[in-house]
Design a protein around this motif. Structure first.
Motif, mmCIF file in Angstrom:
data_model
loop_
_atom_site.group_PDB
_atom_site.id
_atom_site.type_symbol
_atom_site.label_atom_id
_atom_site.label_comp_id
_atom_site.label_asym_id
_atom_site.label_seq_id
_atom_site.Cartn_x
_atom_site.Cartn_y
_atom_site.Cartn_z
ATOM 1 N N TYR A 75 -68.626 -26.508 99.471
ATOM 2 C CA TYR A 75 -68.978 -27.881 99.109
ATOM 3 C C TYR A 75 -68.211 -28.874 99.979
ATOM 4 C CZ TYR A 75 -69.394 -32.155 96.333
ATOM 5 O OH TYR A 75 -69.639 -33.449 95.931
ATOM 6 N N LEU A 76 -66.922 -28.646 100.144
ATOM 7 C CA LEU A 76 -66.117 -29.572 100.930
ATOM 8 C C LEU A 76 -66.430 -29.481 102.418
ATOM 9 C CD1 LEU A 76 -62.757 -29.106 99.028
ATOM 10 C CD2 LEU A 76 -64.225 -31.134 98.988
ATOM 11 N N ALA A 77 -66.782 -28.286 102.891
ATOM 12 C CA ALA A 77 -67.180 -28.148 104.295
ATOM 13 C C ALA A 77 -68.449 -28.948 104.569
ATOM 14 C CB ALA A 77 -67.387 -26.678 104.643
ATOM 15 N N ASP A 78 -69.370 -28.970 103.618
ATOM 16 C CA ASP A 78 -70.561 -29.816 103.763
ATOM 17 C C ASP A 78 -70.176 -31.294 103.793
ATOM 18 O OD1 ASP A 78 -72.247 -27.633 103.774
ATOM 19 O OD2 ASP A 78 -72.758 -27.789 101.649
ATOM 20 N N LYS A 79 -69.134 -31.645 103.094
ATOM 21 C CA LYS A 79 -68.736 -33.043 102.940
ATOM 22 C C LYS A 79 -67.970 -33.565 104.163
ATOM 23 C CE LYS A 79 -66.779 -35.889 99.191
ATOM 24 N NZ LYS A 79 -68.025 -36.425 98.616
ATOM 25 N N VAL A 80 -67.081 -32.733 104.719
ATOM 26 C CA VAL A 80 -66.212 -33.221 105.800
ATOM 27 C C VAL A 80 -66.456 -32.518 107.132
ATOM 28 C CG1 VAL A 80 -64.420 -33.857 104.150
ATOM 29 C CG2 VAL A 80 -64.317 -31.611 105.252
ATOM 30 N N GLY A 81 -67.299 -31.500 107.155
ATOM 31 C CA GLY A 81 -67.582 -30.784 108.398
ATOM 32 C C GLY A 81 -67.020 -29.377 108.375
ATOM 33 N N ARG A 82 -67.856 -28.414 108.767
ATOM 34 C CA ARG A 82 -67.452 -27.011 108.622
ATOM 35 C C ARG A 82 -66.325 -26.635 109.572
ATOM 36 N NH1 ARG A 82 -72.292 -23.221 111.201
ATOM 37 N NH2 ARG A 82 -71.855 -23.691 113.398
ATOM 38 N N ASP A 83 -66.171 -27.376 110.691
ATOM 39 C CA ASP A 83 -65.120 -27.025 111.644
ATOM 40 C C ASP A 83 -63.727 -27.212 111.059
ATOM 41 O OD1 ASP A 83 -67.057 -26.415 113.460
ATOM 42 O OD2 ASP A 83 -66.749 -28.159 114.745
ATOM 43 N N ARG A 84 -63.604 -27.958 109.968
ATOM 44 C CA ARG A 84 -62.311 -28.104 109.322
ATOM 45 C C ARG A 84 -61.928 -26.814 108.592
ATOM 46 N NH1 ARG A 84 -59.070 -32.631 107.719
ATOM 47 N NH2 ARG A 84 -60.599 -34.025 108.665
ATOM 48 N N TYR A 85 -62.926 -25.992 108.276
ATOM 49 C CA TYR A 85 -62.676 -24.782 107.488
ATOM 50 C C TYR A 85 -62.936 -23.489 108.247
ATOM 51 C CZ TYR A 85 -62.295 -27.752 103.404
ATOM 52 O OH TYR A 85 -61.879 -28.712 102.513
ATOM 53 N N TRP A 86 -63.859 -23.516 109.205
ATOM 54 C CA TRP A 86 -64.296 -22.276 109.839
ATOM 55 C C TRP A 86 -64.081 -22.338 111.345
ATOM 56 C CZ3 TRP A 86 -65.080 -18.788 106.280
ATOM 57 C CH2 TRP A 86 -65.545 -19.181 105.026
ATOM 58 N N PRO A 87 -63.783 -21.183 111.975
ATOM 59 C CA PRO A 87 -63.667 -21.171 113.432
ATOM 60 C C PRO A 87 -64.960 -21.662 114.098
ATOM 61 C CG PRO A 87 -62.862 -19.112 112.483
ATOM 62 C CD PRO A 87 -63.525 -19.861 111.373
#
Length: 220
Positions: A75-87
């Motif tokens: 949910y948060l990756a959708d909100k702020v961008g997946r690059d903040r969470y995933w390589p």
């Protein structure tokens, strides 16, 4: 946003959800509820916890309600961008997602035999063959992630990611139960334990007075 978590001493899933929201960089309020105390059956039916049937963590974002730590990450990756969470690299991202999914659904022996407890440190423990197999599998995954994708930093995929969030409670278990680790894994554990958010979590846990006796009494 409001994040509801359980006792910091014991709640491994709450640690994951809390780290996920910290990683978002967004402001949030936190509400800590004592798990399994005398009022637990009533509390888990109250408004904040009712949508998740008392499971923590649970994230409220205006009308949106999200429970389960991996769902909170997504949910948060959708909100702020997946690059903040995933390589960013597709191959690395595929492995990171696999590690998170395996953690989400696996390692039941390790979870059962070595519950999270930030208060305790045991020495010279003897664990079951099933728990040892879980630990070996985790170390194999860590070794592959670090050797293939960890050159740019001390975490599994170099920079801090969803994989580190999901494996953080395993780090605490390895510390609590005194697992003897190979050098690369001990270096990763040391880096995770020195992360400012982990230090913040432990400092808050140290201030808690709630006890879950069955976990306090647990030792392999």
């Amino acid at each position: 946003m409001k994040l509801i978590t359980g006792n910091k001493v014991y709640s491994s899933w709450s640690l994951r959800g809390w780290l996920a929201v910290k990683q978002s960089g967004l402001h949030f309020d936190e509400v800590v509820v004592p798990l399994f105390d005398d009022n637990w059956e009533q509390r888990k039916r109250e408004d904040d916890l009712a949508p998740s049937a008392g499971k923590v963590p649970i994230l409220w974002d205006e009308d949106a309600v999200v429970w389960d730590s991996l769902a909170i990450i997504d949910y948060l990756a959708d909100k702020v961008g997946r690059d903040r969470y995933w390589p960013k690299d597709n191959v690395a991202r595929g492995m990171a997602r696999s590690l998170c999914a395996e953690m989400h659904s696996g390692y039941m022996a390790l979870r059962r035999e070595c519950p999270m407890n930030t208060r305790k440190k045991f020495e010279n423990i003897t664990v079951s063959a099933e728990t040892r197999a879980d630990a070996v599998r985790i170390l194999q995954n860590w070794a592959e992630a670090r050797s293939r994708f960890g050159q740019q930093g001390p975490y599994l995929f170099g920079t801090f990611s969803a994989a580190d969030i999901m494996l953080a409670p395993v780090v605490t278990r390895f510390v609590t139960y005194g697992f003897t680790l190979p050098g690369f894994a001990q270096s990763y554990v040391d880096a995770m334990m020195a992360h400012p958010w982990m230090e913040e979590w432990y400092a808050a846990a140290d201030q808690e007075t709630w006890m879950i006796q069955r976990i306090e009494d647990a030792a392999p």
